[in-house]
Every structure is written in C-alpha cells, then in structure tokens.
Design a protein around this motif. Structure first.
Motif, mmCIF file in Angstrom:
data_model
loop_
_atom_site.group_PDB
_atom_site.id
_atom_site.type_symbol
_atom_site.label_atom_id
_atom_site.label_comp_id
_atom_site.label_asym_id
_atom_site.label_seq_id
_atom_site.Cartn_x
_atom_site.Cartn_y
_atom_site.Cartn_z
ATOM 1 N N GLU A 24 0.845 -1.187 0.000
ATOM 2 C CA GLU A 24 0.000 0.000 0.000
ATOM 3 C C GLU A 24 0.874 1.227 0.000
ATOM 4 O O GLU A 24 2.067 1.158 0.309
ATOM 5 N N PRO A 25 0.327 2.399 -0.356
ATOM 6 C CA PRO A 25 1.142 3.623 -0.381
ATOM 7 C C PRO A 25 1.715 3.926 0.994
ATOM 8 O O PRO A 25 1.123 3.569 2.018
ATOM 9 N N GLY A 84 8.513 5.295 0.075
ATOM 10 C CA GLY A 84 8.236 6.662 0.503
ATOM 11 C C GLY A 84 9.397 7.404 1.106
ATOM 12 O O GLY A 84 9.220 8.516 1.627
#
Length: 680
Positions: free
Chosen positions: A292-293, A592
């Motif tokens: 997931e992000p 990220g």
C-alpha cells in the motif's frame, strides 16, 4: 661482553650512522638565485609562446589558452573566472622569426610594475600585522600571502609557511578580479601600453613560484605560470609495479604477519566467518515492494536524547568523553586547515589513513611531513597497505599532465627524512579504513578524507576538527594501531606503556568515539538502534549504501511516519557497487523515503537521528559496518547537530535532486547485489 649486548650496540651504531640530521625550521629567507625574466611573449587564437631567461640560460615554453577563454563575447558573460594555472615546462627552441609573422606579441611589464600593481590590489586583503597572513587557494595548490619581518610581500606555498606565522583567514581572489580591472587599466596607461592584455614578471622564485602572470581584460582571463622543479630524488613508478607490490603485500599479510599477530589474525578470521554465516541468512530475506502507499509523515516528538545517552553508556560500557567539533566540508576547507596545523606543529604529527596516494597533492603533503620531521617534529604515518598500493595504481582525471609518481610512497616518505612510516597488513583481506590526523596530540581531524587529489579537488567529503579530552582517546587508538603495525605485532601491545592523557582539562560538550573492529560492531548496532528509536526524522548521507538490514530498518521507520531522507551518489569510484546503490534507491523510493541523488560523487559519511549525529569514516556497507576498522564520532549536543545540518545536510538537500521515478534496472543487478552483500 655478551653476544646479545654486542648485537644491540652494533644495531644502535648503525642506526646512528644512518640517521638523517635535523635542521632549523624554514624561515623567511629570500632565495638569492637569479630570477626568471620574460624576454618575448606571443599568442595565437589558442596558444601562447614564451621566451624567458634565468641568469645566462635561455628557455622556451608554450601552452594553451583555449581552455581558459570564454566562448561567448565579453559582454555576454559575467566577469572573470578562477585563474588557470599553467605549468612552466621548458621546450626545445622555437622559430621566433616565423612566430612574429603569424602571431601577436604580448606586452611585457617588469618586476617594478608588478610590484606597484600588486601593492595596490593587495593593500586591503593581506594583513600587515606581524607574523600573520592569509590562505589563497589556486587550481594547483594552496598559497600563503604575507608581509615578512622586512615588510616585503611574500607568496609562498602553504606547506612552506614558517611555523611562527598564523593564518588569519582565507581569500577567494575571484571575488576581486573585476574590481582590480580599473587598477590594471590605470597601470597600463602609466606604462604607455595600449593593449587589453599583458604579461607580468613577478620576480618570484621560491618553491612553487609563479614568475609570470598573463592577464587578458578583453577575454577576462588570468593565467598563472607555475614554476616547480621535480625533486631530484624522485624515482618514477614502473609499469605493473603496483601489482607486484600488491602481490608481495598479500603474501606478507598471510605469512610472517600471522605469527607476529596471532591474536588479531584469529579474531579477524572468526569475525569474518561469523558475519559471512549471518550475511548468508540475511540475504535470503528480501525487501518486497509495499502493498500500500506509504503513510503520511507523522508529527511525533523526537526520541528522548537523555534516555538515549544513558542507553549508550550501558551498551558501550563507557561514559561519553567531551570536546568540541568544527565541521570541514570539502577539501577546500579541510586541506588548508590541516596543512596549516602541520606547518605550525610544535612536537608531533600522527597521521592514520586508509590511503596515502602518490599524486601531486599527496607528494606535497609528503614534502611537508619530510621537512617538518627534519625540523625536529616527531612525525608518524600509518596507512593501510593494500588501500594505498591499490590507490596508487589509479589516477584522478584532474591530475596535472606530466606528473611523476614515486615507486613507493612508503619509501618516498622515509627517503631523506626522519618520518617514521608503518604499513598495516591486510590479513584475510580486512583493512584499516580509519582516517585520523593528530597534531601535537591536542588537535585532531577525523572523517572520510584520505591524503590525495580526489579528496582535495574532485569529491564532496566531510572531515571534522576535534579538540578536548576526546582527543586522548584518538591518541590511544592510534598508539595501539601503531604498535600492532610494528615488528613485534600483537606482542608489542602486551608490553607497551599506556598513552598519557594530555587533554584531561579541556572543555567541551559530550562526544563519543564509536568503532568497527573485529568482533566489535558498534557503528552498525548503534545506528540500527537509533533508526528504531527515531520518531521525527532521519537524515543520512553516505557514499556506499548497500547494507540490507539498515535498509529494512529505514523502511520500517518510514512506515511509522518518520521523515527519512537519504543523500547518495550514483557516480562512484567503484563501478559494481553503483548497481547496489541504484537498487537500494529504488527500494527506498518505493517505500516513501526521500532519496536525493548527489550531482557528482559525495564521499561524506554522516547521519542524524532525531538530533543524535554520527559521522566519520564508516560507509553503510558490510566492510565498514562488520569487517574493517573504522572510527566515527557521535554527539547529541544541539549546537553541534545544528551546525552539521547547516554545513552539510541542508546545502546538499538543496543541490541534490530528489529522485522522482525508479532508476533503470538491469537483469544482472540481482546477481551483482547478491555478490555485493559479501564483497562490499
């Protein structure tokens, strides 16, 4: 008399007979040799030709002006660039009548005119205070400008600064060139010269002198013609000599060295084998793309630094020392400071480096160390044998043409001097990657720079100047490594006297030295724990980021909402390791983490974890974290951490573009990464 005492007396007598005599420190004397005088000078579109005299001898030389000239018209560019240094290399006589027909003469001004011009432009730059001067950095070296005790202006190489002179600051001449242009035009009018270019005779003939200066006001170009004689004792390197030296060093490291160092050799072997087993298990666990992000950045308070310092006391089983740090970013900050310290040394100079290269910068430092040793300074140089030999076979792209490298830096440092040199063995191919330089056992430099041209001119790097009680620990570590590198090896450590502290009364804030040694992985374990404890931010800049475990820890930290930023190069001095770095960058980007790609090669090794800084010689790879000997320094003092942010991280975040999309990957990258886990 017993045979043993007879042998000792014989050895002592031989040593006394071969010992080089000391000599007085370099003073302010002016050479009384004939100066160089330019007689004729000519130029074409891209070259200059010069006829000059030294006493009764006539010489000829030529050089290129093309690389220094602006390609655009004068009105479209902004001012003068840095002065270009052109070596003054004698060449066979030229056909001067033919040159006069095809080239344009350059007006020549004598020493008196140069003296008047120089005194005008340097009046507000060079201090007139007694025993004080400024550093001026040029393309081919650092100089010391000062007025001597007779009031004469002097421009010496920084390595030739008299010990009793103090550096009051640094001057960037480029900032003044445009403001000097009107003064030059006035001088040319006074001399009746209707030209936009001129060649000055300076009358300078000290070591590294610049006897001629060419200035072109139309092209806004300054060319300094450097006169530097090659040392007569220099024996040039031979083809394949480095491979032969490396082979001999390898054999020595695994034959006679092992019986002399049985404890450290076994310890290194066990540490290497144990880590290989651990690495094999770790390599089976791969980092997967995120499902997931990445979460948004959090606003949690930073970790409790007081509690962290208490934890460090417990883990290291030793309290923090004290001292002060001064961060020196890039060679232009470190090398002049280091050379100034060596020229001013009162008693000792101890240098420990992974590499003592054989290029022009290394030879200049070697020249300084040799001279200072002859002036009575106790000078010791300790370097990694394989690292120095390997580096000597490679050459910087910016190395001046015609450079002659010695056959052996070990021999060159010792020849004609009192420098004591020891080369560390590389048993099981482990290395000593520490870089520390200590002056008078009170002022230390620590970080990522070796002695060589790349570190002075080519690479982005970081050193730190250290003062205070913590320097005593650096001294103890150097003395232990020095003793172990001697003929008694490990046995010398059993009988050596402990190093005496000389900085116990010094002031400062809490500092810690942390190490990588065989069986001692403090730099790795402490940074891993700091990553786990971080709640606010983690900033890392490192030349070689290939450790999978730290990579996974950073990804976990980012998942907790920690602001993780990493500055890495994609241009390195080792081709294969670049592929490992590229894969690590892609993994971090996918999870990220903010990845900044430094333009060029950054060799800096520093990190900040919620206000705890750790920097020094260690890369974030297996060799530095698990195998080699490394030294980092750490602190959570707010002022020091803020300075590191301001001097290194914030400027580098600004110039290093942020990676926005994955880097291209090759089908061979996986294999290179797997092998790299063991090699790098």
């Amino acid at each position: 008399m017993s045979p043993r005492w007879l042998l000792l007396m014989t050895l002592a007598l031989c040593a006394a007979c071969t010992q080089v005599e000391t000599r007085p420190p370099l003073g302010e004397e002016v050479p009384d040799d004939p100066v160089l005088e330019a007689e004729e000078a000519w130029y074409s579109a891209d070259s200059y030709y010069l006829k000059y005299r030294r006493g009764d001898e006539v010489f000829y030389t030529a050089g290129s002006l093309l690389t220094g000239r602006h390609l655009k018209p004068a009105e479209s560019h902004s001012g003068y660039g840095p002065a270009r240094v052109e070596p003054l290399l004698p060449q066979p006589p030229l056909d001067w009548p033919e040159l006069r027909e095809s080239m344009t003469p350059i007006p020549i001004l004598g020493i008196d005119a140069w003296t008047r011009f120089r005194d005008r432009i340097f009046a507000d730059i060079v201090p007139h205070r007694r025993n004080t001067g400024v550093i001026v950095s040029l393309e081919r070296g650092d100089y010391f400008f000062f007025y001597d005790s007779q009031g004469r202006f002097r421009a010496r190489r920084l390595i030739d600064k008299p010990p009793w002179y103090r550096v009051s600051g640094r001057v960037d001449l480029v900032e003044y060139y445009d403001s000097w242009a009107p003064e030059l035009q006035n001088l040319l009018r006074e001399e009746g010269i209707d030209s936009d270019e001129v060649l000055f005779n300076t009358g300078d003939l000290e070591a590294g002198a610049i006897p001629f200066i060419y200035i072109n006001t139309r092209e806004q170009l300054v060319v300094l013609m450097l006169y530097e004689e090659v040392p007569a004792e220099l024996t040039a390197e031979l083809p394949t000599s480095h491979w032969l030296q490396a082979l001999w060093h390898f054999v020595g490291s695994h034959t006679y060295s092992i019986p002399l160092r049985p404890f450290s050799s076994v310890q290194s072997l066990l540490a290497l084998l144990a880590d290989t087993v651990v690495q094999s298990g770790s390599a089976l666990i791969s980092t997967q793309p995120p499902a997931e992000p990445p979460p948004p950045l959090g606003d949690a308070a930073p970790m409790d630094l007081a509690a962290w310092e208490e934890e460090l006391d417990r883990r290291l089983q030793r309290p923090a020392s004290r001292g002060k740090l001064d961060f020196l970013v890039d060679g232009e900050s470190f090398f002049p400071r280091f050379i100034d310290a060596v020229t001013s040394a009162q008693s000792t100079v101890d240098i420990r480096a992974y590499i003592f290269d054989n290029d022009d910068i290394a030879l200049r430092v070697a020249e300084l160390l040799k001279r200072r040793s002859l002036e009575g300074i106790d000078t010791r140089v300790l370097f990694d044998g394989l690292g120095t030999i390997t580096a000597g076979a490679e050459h910087s792209a910016s190395l001046p043409p015609g450079h002659r490298a010695p056959l052996s830096m070990h021999g060159y440092l010792e020849e004609g001097s009192r420098v004591d040199v020891r080369s560390l063995k590389n048993t099981w191919l482990t290395g000593d990657h520490v870089k520390t330089m200590v002056i008078d056992r009170r002022l230390a430099f620590l970080g990522g720079m070796n002695i060589g041209r790349e570190y002075r001119y080519d690479w982005h790097d970081l050193m730190v100047q250290v003062t205070g009680p913590v320097v005593d620990e650096i001294n103890r570590d150097f003395d232990a490594a020095w003793t172990d590198a001697g003929w008694l090896g490990d046995f010398g450590l059993l009988v050596r006297s402990p190093s005496k502290p000389v900085n116990a009364g010094g002031e400062g804030y809490p500092l810690r030295l942390v190490y990588t040694r065989p069986g001692q992985q403090e730099i790795f374990t402490l940074q891993r724990e700091a990553i786990r404890r971080a709640r606010s931010y983690i900033y890392i800049e490192n030349a070689y980021f290939t450790d999978d475990e730290l990579l996974r820890e950073l990804i976990d930290a980012r998942r907790r909402g920690v602001d993780v930023r990493v500055i890495i190069p994609l241009e390195t001095d080792r081709g294969l390791i670049t592929r490992n770095i590229a894969l690590a960058a892609n993994q971090m980007l996918a999870h990220g983490i903010r990845v900044h790609i430094y333009p060029g090669f950054t060799h800096a090794k520093a990190a900040i974890f919620d206000g705890w800084a750790c920097l020094g010689s260690a890369n974030l790879d297996r060799l530095s974290l698990k195998i080699n000997r490394e030294t980092n320094i750490a602190t959570s003092h707010p002022e020091a951490v803020r300075e590191l942010l301001d001097e290194l991280f914030l400027p580098d975040f600004a110039v290093a573009p942020r990676l926005e999309k994955p880097l291209p990957e090759k089908w061979t990258d996986g294999l290179v990464e797997l092998l790299g886990d063991y090699i790098f």
